[in-house]
Design a protein around this motif. Structure first.
Motif, PDB file in Angstrom:
ATOM      1  N   TYR A 215      19.322   9.764  31.552  1.00  0.00           N
ATOM      2  CA  TYR A 215      19.980   8.437  30.554  1.00  0.00           C
ATOM      3  C   TYR A 215      18.595   7.088  30.780  1.00  0.00           C
ATOM      4  CZ  TYR A 215      22.556   6.917  26.742  1.00  0.00           C
ATOM      5  OH  TYR A 215      22.739   6.577  25.384  1.00  0.00           O
ATOM      6  N   VAL A 216      17.783   6.459  29.761  1.00  0.00           N
ATOM      7  CA  VAL A 216      17.645   5.321  29.777  1.00  0.00           C
ATOM      8  C   VAL A 216      18.209   4.294  28.924  1.00  0.00           C
ATOM      9  CG1 VAL A 216      15.430   4.856  30.176  1.00  0.00           C
ATOM     10  CG2 VAL A 216      15.754   6.870  30.498  1.00  0.00           C
ATOM     11  N   ASP A 217      18.785   3.113  29.561  1.00  0.00           N
ATOM     12  CA  ASP A 217      18.504   2.157  29.439  1.00  0.00           C
ATOM     13  C   ASP A 217      17.355   0.857  29.095  1.00  0.00           C
ATOM     14  OD1 ASP A 217      20.000   0.254  27.325  1.00  0.00           O
ATOM     15  OD2 ASP A 217      21.623   0.497  28.262  1.00  0.00           O
ATOM     16  N   THR A 218      17.931  -0.111  28.736  1.00  0.00           N
ATOM     17  CA  THR A 218      16.462  -1.432  28.640  1.00  0.00           C
ATOM     18  C   THR A 218      17.200  -1.917  29.984  1.00  0.00           C
ATOM     19  OG1 THR A 218      16.361  -3.694  27.803  1.00  0.00           O
ATOM     20  CG2 THR A 218      18.638  -2.703  27.322  1.00  0.00           C
ATOM     21  N   TRP A 219      16.537  -2.402  30.484  1.00  0.00           N
ATOM     22  CA  TRP A 219      17.207  -3.654  31.833  1.00  0.00           C
ATOM     23  C   TRP A 219      17.483  -4.694  31.718  1.00  0.00           C
ATOM     24  CZ3 TRP A 219      10.867  -1.873  34.469  1.00  0.00           C
ATOM     25  CH2 TRP A 219      11.092  -0.726  34.280  1.00  0.00           C
ATOM     26  N   ALA A 230      12.894 -11.474  36.675  1.00  0.00           N
ATOM     27  CA  ALA A 230      13.541 -10.658  38.033  1.00  0.00           C
ATOM     28  C   ALA A 230      14.600  -9.714  37.883  1.00  0.00           C
ATOM     29  CB  ALA A 230      14.883 -11.512  38.494  1.00  0.00           C
ATOM     30  N   ARG A 231      14.367  -9.324  36.883  1.00  0.00           N
ATOM     31  CA  ARG A 231      15.021  -6.978  36.397  1.00  0.00           C
ATOM     32  C   ARG A 231      13.449  -6.777  36.400  1.00  0.00           C
ATOM     33  NH1 ARG A 231      19.862  -6.572  34.466  1.00  0.00           N
ATOM     34  NH2 ARG A 231      21.634  -7.130  35.526  1.00  0.00           N
ATOM     35  N   LEU A 232      12.532  -7.577  35.930  1.00  0.00           N
ATOM     36  CA  LEU A 232      11.286  -6.991  35.600  1.00  0.00           C
ATOM     37  C   LEU A 232      10.933  -6.217  36.435  1.00  0.00           C
ATOM     38  CD1 LEU A 232       9.608  -8.067  31.786  1.00  0.00           C
ATOM     39  CD2 LEU A 232      10.989  -6.085  32.409  1.00  0.00           C
ATOM     40  N   GLU A 233      10.854  -7.184  37.837  1.00  0.00           N
ATOM     41  CA  GLU A 233      10.440  -6.451  39.309  1.00  0.00           C
ATOM     42  C   GLU A 233      11.536  -6.197  40.019  1.00  0.00           C
ATOM     43  OE1 GLU A 233       7.991  -7.680  40.564  1.00  0.00           O
ATOM     44  OE2 GLU A 233       8.366  -7.712  41.983  1.00  0.00           O
ATOM     45  N   LYS A 234      13.034  -6.733  39.686  1.00  0.00           N
ATOM     46  CA  LYS A 234      13.866  -5.149  40.734  1.00  0.00           C
ATOM     47  C   LYS A 234      13.216  -3.567  39.959  1.00  0.00           C
ATOM     48  CE  LYS A 234      18.884  -4.994  41.316  1.00  0.00           C
ATOM     49  NZ  LYS A 234      20.000  -5.642  41.122  1.00  0.00           N
ATOM     50  N   TYR A 235      13.619  -3.668  38.688  1.00  0.00           N
ATOM     51  CA  TYR A 235      13.600  -2.092  38.444  1.00  0.00           C
ATOM     52  C   TYR A 235      12.367  -1.747  37.865  1.00  0.00           C
ATOM     53  CZ  TYR A 235      18.356  -3.158  37.893  1.00  0.00           C
ATOM     54  OH  TYR A 235      19.858  -3.320  38.285  1.00  0.00           O
ATOM     55  N   LYS A 236      10.488  -2.151  38.502  1.00  0.00           N
ATOM     56  CA  LYS A 236       9.695  -1.789  38.424  1.00  0.00           C
ATOM     57  C   LYS A 236       9.662  -0.678  38.615  1.00  0.00           C
ATOM     58  CE  LYS A 236       6.779  -3.482  41.703  1.00  0.00           C
ATOM     59  NZ  LYS A 236       7.696  -4.103  42.794  1.00  0.00           N
ATOM     60  N   GLN A 264       8.158  -0.692  29.133  1.00  0.00           N
ATOM     61  CA  GLN A 264       9.070  -1.000  30.911  1.00  0.00           C
ATOM     62  C   GLN A 264      10.608   0.645  31.420  1.00  0.00           C
ATOM     63  OE1 GLN A 264      11.600  -4.769  29.583  1.00  0.00           O
ATOM     64  NE2 GLN A 264       9.456  -5.459  28.672  1.00  0.00           N
ATOM     65  N   GLU A 265      10.900   0.345  30.064  1.00  0.00           N
ATOM     66  CA  GLU A 265      12.193   1.123  31.329  1.00  0.00           C
ATOM     67  C   GLU A 265      11.358   3.121  31.201  1.00  0.00           C
ATOM     68  OE1 GLU A 265      12.775  -0.138  28.509  1.00  0.00           O
ATOM     69  OE2 GLU A 265      14.378   0.676  27.167  1.00  0.00           O
ATOM     70  N   VAL A 266      10.952   2.710  30.380  1.00  0.00           N
ATOM     71  CA  VAL A 266      10.375   4.325  29.446  1.00  0.00           C
ATOM     72  C   VAL A 266       9.599   3.715  29.087  1.00  0.00           C
ATOM     73  CG1 VAL A 266      11.930   4.538  27.236  1.00  0.00           C
ATOM     74  CG2 VAL A 266      10.818   6.135  28.038  1.00  0.00           C
ATOM     75  N   ASP A 267       8.078   5.027  29.028  1.00  0.00           N
ATOM     76  CA  ASP A 267       6.535   5.174  28.463  1.00  0.00           C
ATOM     77  C   ASP A 267       6.486   5.518  26.979  1.00  0.00           C
ATOM     78  OD1 ASP A 267       6.515   7.145  29.433  1.00  0.00           O
ATOM     79  OD2 ASP A 267       4.570   7.341  31.101  1.00  0.00           O
ATOM     80  N   GLU A 268       5.531   5.182  27.244  1.00  0.00           N
ATOM     81  CA  GLU A 268       4.940   5.955  25.195  1.00  0.00           C
ATOM     82  C   GLU A 268       4.842   7.502  25.393  1.00  0.00           C
ATOM     83  OE1 GLU A 268       3.785   2.542  22.304  1.00  0.00           O
ATOM     84  OE2 GLU A 268       4.403   5.224  21.722  1.00  0.00           O
ATOM     85  N   TYR A 269       4.425   7.444  26.498  1.00  0.00           N
ATOM     86  CA  TYR A 269       4.418   9.451  26.975  1.00  0.00           C
ATOM     87  C   TYR A 269       5.801   9.857  26.484  1.00  0.00           C
ATOM     88  CZ  TYR A 269       4.092  13.889  28.697  1.00  0.00           C
ATOM     89  OH  TYR A 269       3.896  15.661  29.385  1.00  0.00           O
ATOM     90  N   THR A 270       6.776   9.678  27.427  1.00  0.00           N
ATOM     91  CA  THR A 270       7.977   9.912  27.443  1.00  0.00           C
ATOM     92  C   THR A 270       8.400   9.601  26.470  1.00  0.00           C
ATOM     93  OG1 THR A 270       7.411   9.467  30.190  1.00  0.00           O
ATOM     94  CG2 THR A 270       9.517  10.113  29.665  1.00  0.00           C
ATOM     95  N   MET A 271       8.683   8.980  24.881  1.00  0.00           N
ATOM     96  CA  MET A 271      10.025   8.359  24.829  1.00  0.00           C
ATOM     97  C   MET A 271       9.370   9.411  23.262  1.00  0.00           C
ATOM     98  SD  MET A 271      11.779   6.024  24.263  1.00  0.00           S
ATOM     99  CE  MET A 271      12.094   6.135  22.153  1.00  0.00           C
ATOM    100  N   GLU A 272       7.826   9.454  23.108  1.00  0.00           N
ATOM    101  CA  GLU A 272       7.404  10.552  22.601  1.00  0.00           C
ATOM    102  C   GLU A 272       7.682  12.190  22.256  1.00  0.00           C
ATOM    103  OE1 GLU A 272       6.384  10.094  19.469  1.00  0.00           O
ATOM    104  OE2 GLU A 272       6.249   7.701  19.953  1.00  0.00           O
ATOM    105  N   LYS A 273       7.689  12.606  23.733  1.00  0.00           N
ATOM    106  CA  LYS A 273       7.961  13.507  24.401  1.00  0.00           C
ATOM    107  C   LYS A 273       9.478  14.195  24.240  1.00  0.00           C
ATOM    108  CE  LYS A 273       8.472  16.536  28.171  1.00  0.00           C
ATOM    109  NZ  LYS A 273       7.690  16.837  30.286  1.00  0.00           N
ATOM    110  N   PHE A 274      10.337  12.907  23.943  1.00  0.00           N
ATOM    111  CA  PHE A 274      12.158  13.050  23.732  1.00  0.00           C
ATOM    112  C   PHE A 274      12.661  13.110  22.825  1.00  0.00           C
ATOM    113  CE2 PHE A 274      11.274  13.869  28.631  1.00  0.00           C
ATOM    114  CZ  PHE A 274      12.019  15.173  28.821  1.00  0.00           C
ATOM    115  N   LYS A 275      11.424  12.526  21.577  1.00  0.00           N
ATOM    116  CA  LYS A 275      11.759  11.820  20.437  1.00  0.00           C
ATOM    117  C   LYS A 275      12.642  12.473  19.296  1.00  0.00           C
ATOM    118  CE  LYS A 275       8.068  11.803  17.213  1.00  0.00           C
ATOM    119  NZ  LYS A 275       6.755  11.407  16.862  1.00  0.00           N
TER     120      LYS A 275
END
Ligand code: CP
Ligand code: NVA
Length: 313
Positions: A215-219, A230-236, A264-275
């Protein structure tokens, strides 16, 4: 009067009822079921929304009810007038109020003065409607089973809170993969109901490799924009990208409540794979929320509808 503020106030039979109603209503649009005929629902939003606002609005109309959208700057709950006076005013106009708010405590306060059914459409604390749609999706896909291992990757937030509340009713395991566990989530690790069913797995590769569902959600949740850098750095290192999703078992799926920040929390490839799963999850907001409202506002009529239209899944 029954409300939907948090899943902890519901019971497992009530949840099961709503899932069953949602599946029956989704499968039988031709039945033209109108349990909200003659009823009005106010939609109140302090934060942006696409899915929640549209799905509630359309859902209420499909159920035969009337909707009115109340913007924060118009109503000014707690600023232009007190929560108490707003509740008393709306009590005279509508049967239910769907609320997306910052402060969860205000939602409880509103309920205290309310003759209306209150539905939590996301607060800083929780997002029960989302998780009910998620479970409905897993049920439809045949993935909702005892012992399911869910791995949450990234920022522990309001969506995770509702997932943990859901896990109190069903024997699933929740892994949290994040750089640390925020203090507000620590008590879940001591909760006897979650014994041997909740784990902090620091390494995201290890965490996704044991998951049936990631399960993925925004950072950066709504209201946290000032902390973005700070959040982008923390969760990169917790981006579910092509490399990380490659560690997921073959059978595992990824859910995302949306909106997604691709890159950020997900990339194009993975979003497309599970869309197909993710957009089914999004559509199911409509179906599960229709069932929630039908159950809360017209329980007898809804049970009668279900007895005639039950579907197996
Ligand atoms: N998932 C969700 O609640 O989406 P919105 O913020 O667009 O309503
Ligand atoms: N955690 C996110 C969920 C959006 C549906 C937020 O609160 O913004």
């Amino acid at each position: 009067m029954k409300h939907l503020i948090d899943l902890t106030e519901w019971t497992k039979p009530e949840l099961e009822k709503v899932f069953n109603y949602a599946l029956a209503m989704k499968a039988h649009p031709e039945a033209d079921f109108k349990p909200l005929k003659g009823k009005s629902v106010a939609l109140y939003f302090e934060k942006p929304s696409l899915r929640t606002r549209v799905s509630f609005d359309i859902g209420i109309q499909e159920l035969g009810g009337n909707t009115t959208v109340v913007e924060q700057f118009m109503a000014g709950i707690g600023t232009r007038e007190s929560v108490h006076d707003v509740a008393h005013t709306l009590n005279g106009f509508v049967d239910a109020m769907v609320c997306r708010m910052f402060n969860h405590t205000v939602l409880h306060e509103l309920r205290q003065w309310s003759d209306m059914t209150i539905i939590n459409a996301l607060t800083d604390f929780s997002h029960p409607c989302q998780i009910m749609a998620d479970v409905l999706t897993l049920k439809e896909l045949g993935l909702w089973k005892e012992g399911l291992v869910m791995t949450w990757v990234g920022d522990p937030n309001n969506v995770l809170q509702s997932w943990l509340e859901m896990a109190l009713f069903y024997p699933i395991t929740i892994n949290i993969s994040s750089p640390d566990i925020p203090t507000e989530f620590e008590s879940w690790f001591q909760n006897p109901a979650m014994k041997d069913r909740i784990f902090w797995i620091h390494d995201p590769k290890e965490a996704v490799s044991v998951a049936d569902m990631v399960y993925v959600d925004t950072w950066i949740s709504m209201g946290q924009e000032a902390e973005a850098e700070a959040r982008l750095e923390k969760y990169k290192d917790y981006s579910v990208n092509k490399e990380l999703s490659g560690f997921m078992p073959e059978h595992a799926v990824m859910l995302h409540c949306l909106p997604a920040k691709r890159g950020q929390e997900v990339d194009e490839y993975t979003m497309e794979k599970f869309k197909s799963v993710i957009f089914r999850e999004s559509e199911n907001r409509l179906h599960v929320q229709k069932a929630i409202m039908a159950y809360l506002l017209s329980p007898v009529e809804t049970e009668a509808f279900y007895q005639e239209h039950a579907v197996k899944y």
